[in-house]
Write an enzyme that holds these catalytic residues in place. Structure first.
Site, PDB file in Angstrom:
ATOM      1  N   GLU A 185       0.822  -1.214   0.000  1.00 61.16           N
ATOM      2  CA  GLU A 185       0.000   0.000   0.000  1.00 61.16           C
ATOM      3  C   GLU A 185       0.854   1.263   0.000  1.00 61.16           C
ATOM      4  O   GLU A 185       1.683   1.483   0.885  1.00 61.16           O
ATOM      5  CB  GLU A 185      -0.937   0.030   1.209  1.00 61.16           C
ATOM      6  CG  GLU A 185      -1.844   1.254   1.204  1.00 61.16           C
ATOM      7  CD  GLU A 185      -2.913   1.249   2.273  1.00 61.16           C
ATOM      8  OE1 GLU A 185      -3.745   2.173   2.283  1.00 61.16           O
ATOM      9  OE2 GLU A 185      -2.930   0.318   3.105  1.00 61.16           O
TER      10      GLU A 185
ATOM     11  N   LYS B  90      -8.287  -0.564   0.343  1.00 57.56           N
ATOM     12  CA  LYS B  90      -9.393  -1.038   1.170  1.00 57.56           C
ATOM     13  C   LYS B  90     -10.248  -1.988   0.353  1.00 57.56           C
ATOM     14  O   LYS B  90     -10.713  -1.652  -0.729  1.00 57.56           O
ATOM     15  CB  LYS B  90     -10.260   0.134   1.664  1.00 57.56           C
ATOM     16  CG  LYS B  90      -9.795   0.715   2.975  1.00 57.56           C
ATOM     17  CD  LYS B  90      -9.862  -0.308   4.078  1.00 57.56           C
ATOM     18  CE  LYS B  90      -9.110   0.146   5.307  1.00 57.56           C
ATOM     19  NZ  LYS B  90      -8.922  -0.968   6.246  1.00 57.56           N
TER      20      LYS B  90
END
Length: 595
Positions: free
Chosen positions: A182, A202
């Protein structure tokens, strides 16, 4: 001065396709440390100034530094430096072989019992119903002790996440091994302003056992209301955060709901971009964005209050930021570039005397309607990366050698090559075949069981053992509980890591193998071979989507039309009137299921 060395292997998201920042760093000329909240901004200012002057700065900011930017952001007290950066005059070449020959092993223990997990989710769901929050990112640590080399552990972790934002930072008594996929932010800045990209992650789904199942999992992730809602909430939070440092009307979202394939899971990301104002500093960027909304929840202030209430200890580097700040643009013009990850998929090592303690956080975003059982299994999928890296294993094929001929050799080599690609092991087909040929020459007569192994460096070795005939019918016994690892990558690919199978190995005299079934009550396989059943007048074998090894003997039986794929559930077993055990080594063995 603290001795330190670091390595970074970062994707450069604004640098073009395939652009990477891949360097090593020797002992630093300086180390910048913030031990109190009042020192955090000063350290970031010093990092910014050092990069403007031509230095490279590598380091981290702990989650507990949040209150340095906004006192409303509550956390536990930190258990170490809030920010730590080493300063280097130059970047060195990446040492590809570092850690390749050293051992590393960690036995992990979850830090959260299932009952506490369920209670925490109930509390979060109540807060959502009461309108306090829309989402809370809830986490807990795994704990262990490192046996062996930190370099080797990082090398193994790096193989699990080779395309992400990877860093090994040695800060003396503390080492950070981050292989996060990420991006927190990528920022380039000069006197006129800057360009910044945030890419929150997410939404999670496990990888599928077949190409079709894998594509279905990706489509589910893209379209599931819960996953999309989780992603949109974080995107909205990041848009608001970026607006604090953005030039007017420059915040935009060019990409939503992008699915990214990682070795053990699918993840969903979205891009949020902006043009930063002239004069913006690294400390300003952190003040606007830190901690990343993907690891807090929304609204951020109340979500972090609940995190402090529910999580009993500080997160540390996990969920903070790990990155590199470097010069940007022509020398002497004072431009800087900063790339930071969100340190999920991150192991922190802490020396405590002769023991090196290891910690790794796991978590997920909890939204309205999130179910404890589904979230618990999501955590299990997310920790697969560290479990894979924490003990060495070889890829494995078991072949029959009969009269100097290796049975189904092409099928076995194709399956091992696929496993090598999945696990990031080097694959040299000619070298593997030469290894096998040398063994065949030595065992040209008789029947042999051959074990072909490939280690993480791509080195093959082969062993031969006399193969004895198997009396039939062989006896099977149904497992007494579900096989929880049916969706594991160590089921989809054959390796020497077989503890999950060994736990179900038969112990009663005369029982040849255990018949396994998954959490959905579907029959899968045996512990060392596939299964065929005669049901309603035809021979069937479970499809790979049920969670089983794609056995070579099974593939041959399917090609020949001897069996067809069909889901068989436990309640269907009384209707089964014929059984067979199948593997490449022993072929098709008549079997019977014991009551």
């Amino acid at each position: 001065m603290t001795t330190a060395h670091s390595r970074i292997d970062f994707t450069l998201p604004q640098g073009g396709a395939g652009a990477r920042l891949r360097h090593a760093f020797g002992p630093p000329r300086d180390v910048l440390v913030a031990r109190g909240l009042h020192e955090v901004r000063g350290v970031l200012d010093a990092v910014h100034a050092a990069a403007q002057a031509g230095a490279w700065c590598i380091g981290y900011v702990r989650y507990e530094a949040a209150a340095a930017f906004d006192t409303a952001l509550q956390t536990h007290a930190a258990d170490g430096p809030l920010a730590w950066f080493s300063v280097h005059d130059q970047a060195l070449p990446w040492p590809d072989a570092l850690g390749a020959d050293a051992p590393a092993e960690v036995a992990w223990t979850p830090g959260l019992p299932r009952g506490e997990f369920d209670a925490a989710l109930d509390r979060i769901q109540q807060a959502i119903r009461d309108g306090e929050v829309y989402q809370v990112n809830y986490t807990a640590p795994l704990h262990g002790a490192l046996q062996g080399s930190a370099d080797a552990l990082f090398a193994a972790l790096h193989r699990t996440q080779p395309e992400g934002y990877c860093a090994h930072i040695d800060a003396g008594g503390t080492q950070v091994l981050s292989v996060s996929p990420e991006l927190f932010f990528d920022w380039t800045s000069d006197a006129a302003g800057g360009d910044i990209l945030a890419r929150p992650m997410k939404g999670t789904a496990p990888r599928g056992a077949t190409p079709e199942a894998d594509a279905a999992q990706a489509e589910y992730l893209r379209t599931a209301p819960k996953e999309r809602a989780e992603n949109v909430m974080v995107v909205d939070l990041l848009r608001n955060d970026l607006s604090r440092i953005a030039q007017p009307h420059s915040v935009r979202v060019p990409r939503l709901f992008h699915t990214q394939a990682l070795p053990t899971v699918w993840q969903m990301t979205s891009d949020v971009q902006a043009r930063t104002r002239a004069g913006t500093t690294l400390a300003d960027v952190f003040a606007a964005l830190f901690p990343c909304g993907s690891v807090t929840g929304a609204p951020k202030v109340r979500a972090m209050q609940l995190i402090r209430e529910l999580e009993p200890a500080p997160r540390g580097v996990y969920c903070g930021a790990v990155g590199v700040v470097r010069p940007h643009g022509p020398p002497g013009e004072g431009g800087v570039a900063a790339t930071f990850n969100v340190p999920i998929r991150t192991v922190v090592l802490q020396a405590q005397g002769a023991v090196v303690q290891a910690t790794c956080g796991i978590g997920s975003g909890i939204t309205s309607g999130a179910e404890a059982e589904a979230e618990w299994h999501e955590w299990r999928h997310k920790r697969a990366f560290v479990e894979r890296a924490s003990a060495a294993f070889d890829l494995l094929e078991t072949l029959a050698l009969d009269g100097g001929q290796l049975r189904h050799l092409a099928d076995h080599l194709a399956r091992m090559a696929a496993a090598a690609a999945h696990f990031g092991y080097p694959w040299d087909a000619a070298r593997v075949q030469a290894c096998l040929q040398a063994l065949v020459v030595q065992h040209a007569q008789g029947a042999w069981r051959v074990r072909l192994l490939l280690d993480s460096r791509g080195a093959p070795r082969a062993e031969a053992f006399a193969l004895q005939p198997t009396p039939t019918p062989v006896r099977l016994r149904l497992a007494h509980r579900a096989f929880d690892e049916a969706d594991s990558e160590f089921v989809r690919h054959k390796t020497t890591r077989r503890a999950h199978y060994a736990a179900f190995a038969p112990t009663a005299p005369g029982v040849f193998d255990t018949l396994l079934w998954n959490r959905a009550g579907e029959i899968t396989e045996g512990t060392f071979g596939n299964i065929a059943m005669r049901l309603d007048g035809r021979w069937v074998t479970p499809p790979l989507a049920c969670g089983l090894l794609p056995g070579v003997g099974r593939a041959v039986a399917l090609r020949e039309g001897r069996v067809a794929e069909a889901v068989v559930r436990i309640e269907d077993l009384p209707r089964v009137d014929g059984w067979a055990f199948i593997n490449s080594l022993r072929g098709w063995l008549p079997a019977e299921l014991l009551a």
